[in-house]
Design an enzyme around this catalytic site. Structure first.
Site, PDB file in Angstrom:
ATOM      1  CG  ASP A 120      58.740   6.784  40.450  1.00 51.08           C
ATOM      2  OD1 ASP A 120      58.685   5.925  39.588  1.00 51.08           O
ATOM      3  OD2 ASP A 120      60.107   6.986  40.601  1.00 51.08           O
ATOM      4  CE1 TYR A 173      66.126   6.607  42.419  1.00 52.69           C
ATOM      5  CE2 TYR A 173      63.743   6.593  43.091  1.00 52.69           C
ATOM      6  CZ  TYR A 173      64.892   6.919  42.075  1.00 52.69           C
ATOM      7  OH  TYR A 173      64.053   7.532  41.079  1.00 52.69           O
ATOM      8  CG  HIS A 215      66.503   3.474  37.195  1.00 53.82           C
ATOM      9  ND1 HIS A 215      66.517   3.362  38.670  1.00 53.82           N
ATOM     10  CD2 HIS A 215      66.786   4.858  36.901  1.00 53.82           C
ATOM     11  CE1 HIS A 215      66.615   4.532  38.902  1.00 53.82           C
ATOM     12  NE2 HIS A 215      66.756   5.368  37.997  1.00 53.82           N
ATOM     13  CG  LEU A 236      59.624  21.319  41.518  1.00 56.36           C
ATOM     14  CD1 LEU A 236      59.940  21.331  43.192  1.00 56.36           C
ATOM     15  CD2 LEU A 236      59.004  22.459  40.935  1.00 56.36           C
ATOM     16  CG  LEU A 251      67.018  26.024  38.317  1.00 50.64           C
ATOM     17  CD1 LEU A 251      68.157  27.057  38.797  1.00 50.64           C
ATOM     18  CD2 LEU A 251      67.602  25.596  36.847  1.00 50.64           C
ATOM     19  CB  THR A 291      61.950  26.011  44.396  1.00 55.08           C
ATOM     20  OG1 THR A 291      63.515  26.373  44.466  1.00 55.08           O
ATOM     21  CG2 THR A 291      61.803  24.616  44.495  1.00 55.08           C
ATOM     22  CE  LYS A 331      66.484  24.667  46.609  1.00 53.33           C
ATOM     23  NZ  LYS A 331      66.370  23.586  48.014  1.00 53.33           N
TER      24      LYS A 331
HETATM   25  N1  LIG Z   1      64.447   7.644  36.378  1.00 54.65           N
HETATM   26  C1  LIG Z   1      65.230   8.564  36.973  1.00 54.65           C
HETATM   27  O1  LIG Z   1      66.213   8.208  36.552  1.00 54.65           O
HETATM   28  C2  LIG Z   1      64.988   9.532  37.917  1.00 54.65           C
HETATM   29  C3  LIG Z   1      65.926  10.327  38.219  1.00 54.65           C
HETATM   30  C4  LIG Z   1      65.505  11.530  39.155  1.00 54.65           C
HETATM   31  C5  LIG Z   1      64.060  11.178  39.821  1.00 54.65           C
HETATM   32  N2  LIG Z   1      63.466  10.400  39.467  1.00 54.65           N
HETATM   33  C6  LIG Z   1      62.127  10.402  40.353  1.00 54.65           C
HETATM   34  O2  LIG Z   1      61.433  11.719  40.150  1.00 54.65           O
HETATM   35  C7  LIG Z   1      61.031  12.041  41.521  1.00 54.65           C
HETATM   36  C8  LIG Z   1      61.283  13.646  41.276  1.00 54.65           C
HETATM   37  O3  LIG Z   1      62.715  13.946  40.711  1.00 54.65           O
HETATM   38  P1  LIG Z   1      63.283  15.188  41.605  1.00 54.65           P
HETATM   39  O4  LIG Z   1      63.644  14.847  42.951  1.00 54.65           O
HETATM   40  O5  LIG Z   1      64.640  15.306  40.687  1.00 54.65           O
HETATM   41  O6  LIG Z   1      62.236  16.448  41.508  1.00 54.65           O
HETATM   42  P2  LIG Z   1      62.108  17.896  41.422  1.00 54.65           P
HETATM   43  O7  LIG Z   1      60.864  18.446  41.622  1.00 54.65           O
HETATM   44  O8  LIG Z   1      62.960  18.272  40.041  1.00 54.65           O
HETATM   45  O9  LIG Z   1      63.246  18.359  42.600  1.00 54.65           O
HETATM   46  C9  LIG Z   1      62.686  17.993  43.884  1.00 54.65           C
HETATM   47  C10 LIG Z   1      63.745  18.752  45.081  1.00 54.65           C
HETATM   48  O10 LIG Z   1      63.545  20.172  44.696  1.00 54.65           O
HETATM   49  C11 LIG Z   1      63.878  20.575  46.024  1.00 54.65           C
HETATM   50  N3  LIG Z   1      62.540  21.306  46.484  1.00 54.65           N
HETATM   51  C12 LIG Z   1      61.273  20.806  46.210  1.00 54.65           C
HETATM   52  N4  LIG Z   1      60.240  21.612  46.766  1.00 54.65           N
HETATM   53  C13 LIG Z   1      61.055  22.617  47.069  1.00 54.65           C
HETATM   54  C14 LIG Z   1      60.625  24.007  47.614  1.00 54.65           C
HETATM   55  N5  LIG Z   1      59.388  24.284  47.993  1.00 54.65           N
HETATM   56  N6  LIG Z   1      61.657  24.715  48.332  1.00 54.65           N
HETATM   57  C15 LIG Z   1      62.788  24.374  47.964  1.00 54.65           C
HETATM   58  N7  LIG Z   1      63.401  23.456  47.624  1.00 54.65           N
HETATM   59  C16 LIG Z   1      62.625  22.306  47.065  1.00 54.65           C
HETATM   60  C17 LIG Z   1      64.021  19.585  47.013  1.00 54.65           C
HETATM   61  O11 LIG Z   1      65.486  19.221  46.870  1.00 54.65           O
HETATM   62  P3  LIG Z   1      66.641  20.041  47.817  1.00 54.65           P
HETATM   63  O12 LIG Z   1      66.001  20.364  49.078  1.00 54.65           O
HETATM   64  O13 LIG Z   1      67.743  19.075  47.998  1.00 54.65           O
HETATM   65  O14 LIG Z   1      66.931  21.388  47.139  1.00 54.65           O
HETATM   66  C18 LIG Z   1      63.525  18.210  46.158  1.00 54.65           C
HETATM   67  O15 LIG Z   1      64.068  17.074  46.649  1.00 54.65           O
HETATM   68  C19 LIG Z   1      62.152  11.318  42.299  1.00 54.65           C
HETATM   69  O16 LIG Z   1      61.663  11.274  43.643  1.00 54.65           O
HETATM   70  C20 LIG Z   1      62.508  10.109  41.838  1.00 54.65           C
HETATM   71  O17 LIG Z   1      61.030   9.025  42.157  1.00 54.65           O
HETATM   72  C21 LIG Z   1      63.654   9.316  38.623  1.00 54.65           C
END
Ligand SMILES: NC(=O)c1ccc[n+]([C@@H]2O[C@H](COP(=O)([O-])OP(=O)(O)OC[C@H]3O[C@@H](n4cnc5c(N)ncnc54)[C@H](OP(=O)(O)O)[C@@H]3O)[C@@H](O)[C@H]2O)c1
Length: 307
Positions: free
Chosen positions: A44, A49, A108, A194, A198, A200, A202
């Site tokens: 995705d 982005y 979007h 996640l 939040l 995770t 951490k």
């Molecule tokens: N349609 C929309 O409006 C919309 C909006 C948001 C996202 N998305 C899509 O959904 C995808 C996922 O969204 P999201 O990035 O918000 O998902 P998420 O899984 O809620 O957050 C991912 C973030 O969590 C942190 N993280 C992940 N694994 C970790 C670990 N093991 N330890 C510590 N920190 C960890 C990292 O950020 P840090 O290291 O910065 O803390 C990572 O970028 C995006 O890539 C995008 O494709 C769509």
């Protein structure tokens, strides 16, 4: 249920929002490889982005195996949902991805200023012209999805997927969107499993990341009960003997509307526990215990005594 990702035995997606931002090209490639090794094939991205680098990097990584992967992108986060803006951004996305055909194109977000008929007709024509395979909408309310579906039917097509926010502490999708998906055979592809990091655990340990770096996410996940739930998740994960991220993404996928969680991270090391969620078997008792960490939203009718 529409199987957007074909015969994918592991119906999870990966989000490339960090490609070209939090993840440089090497880190992006390492995450792509880890996804493919885990059997994941649905990727995705979005026009908006990282100034286009997310699409450019993803396109380059997919190039050697285009037919093996399923690529979704989104348009209209900026510039609205007019025909001109959709067509302009789709062409730019295809050029960046170096792909003639996009497997799934989402709007979007909803545009209050453009008649939905124009938006959906444009998507339907892109589909009948073979530019996109499936139609999706993101950040739409359920009534907006159903209105779009009615318009799509007039053009002989349908809304195949929605992309809502959904995780243990953001559960609004349970009220209308996920039941609608089940009823209408629309695939829910859910972002932020996640809670932006939040879940995770951490932040409970004094760590930093998106919630300390990005004001929008700090506000979105600022409420004390969300942080209490994250602490509860860490305790349960310790008891079960897995990473909290593994439980959080597996919990999203275990809803009976069969959501496809979009995993994401900055590095392959961060991504590993989320990928483990693809193979985690979530029993009903554990599912209910995790759900109990956060108050469920009231039903659409507000008749909580009947829920
Ligand atoms: N349609 C929309 O409006 C919309 C909006 C948001 C996202 N998305 C899509 O959904 C995808 C996922 O969204 P999201 O990035 O918000 O998902 P998420 O899984 O809620 O957050 C991912 C973030 O969590 C942190 N993280 C992940 N694994 C970790 C670990 N093991 N330890 C510590 N920190 C960890 C990292 O950020 P840090 O290291 O910065 O803390 C990572 O970028 C995006 O890539 C995008 O494709 C769509």
């Amino acid at each position: 249920m529409t199987t957007l990702a074909g015969h994918d035995p592991a119906p999870f997606a990966f989000g490339a929002m960090q490609f070209g931002g939090g993840a440089d090209r090497a880190a992006s490639a390492a995450m792509y490889d880890a996804c493919r090794a885990a059997g994941l094939r649905h990727f995705d991205t979005a026009w908006t982005y990282t100034g286009g680098d997310s699409e450019r990097i993803l396109g380059a990584l997919c190039a050697a195996e285009r037919d093996e992967v399923f690529v979704a992108t989104k348009v209209g986060y900026t510039g609205g949902a007019s025909e001109a803006n959709i067509r302009g951004q789709v062409d730019e996305s295809r050029a960046r991805l170096k792909m003639d055909v996009i497997d799934l194109l989402y709007m979007h977000r909803f545009d209050d200023d453009t008649p939905l008929e124009i938006t959906v007709e444009t998507l339907a024509r892109l589909q009948s012209d073979g530019v996109i395979r499936h139609i999706g909408v993101s950040n739409y309310a359920a009534w907006q999805v159903m209105k779009a579906a009615c318009i799509a039917a007039r053009f002989g097509t349908r809304i195949d997927a929605i992309q809502p926010m959904y995780n243990l502490v953001k559960r609004q999708a349970e009220v209308e969107l996920l039941p609608m998906c089940k009823s209408e055979a629309i695939t829910p592809v859910c972002y932020s499993p996640l809670g932006g990091g939040l879940l995770t655990g951490k932040y409970a340990a004094g760590g930093s990341g998106r919630l300390t770096e990005d004001q929008r996410y700090a506000a979105r996940y600022g409420q004390a009960p969300m942080h209490d739930a994250a602490r509860g998740l860490v305790d349960i994960a310790r008891e079960v003997g897995v990473d909290p991220a593994t439980l959080a993404v597996a919990w999203v996928a275990a809803h009976d509307a069969q959501p496809v969680p979009i995993l994401s991270a900055r590095s392959a090391a961060q991504l590993a526990p989320s990928l483990d969620g693809m193979r985690f078997e979530m029993g009903a008792d554990l599912y209910a215990r995790l759900a109990g960490l956060m108050m469920a939203p009231p039903p659409a009718t507000d008749r909580i005594e009947e829920a």
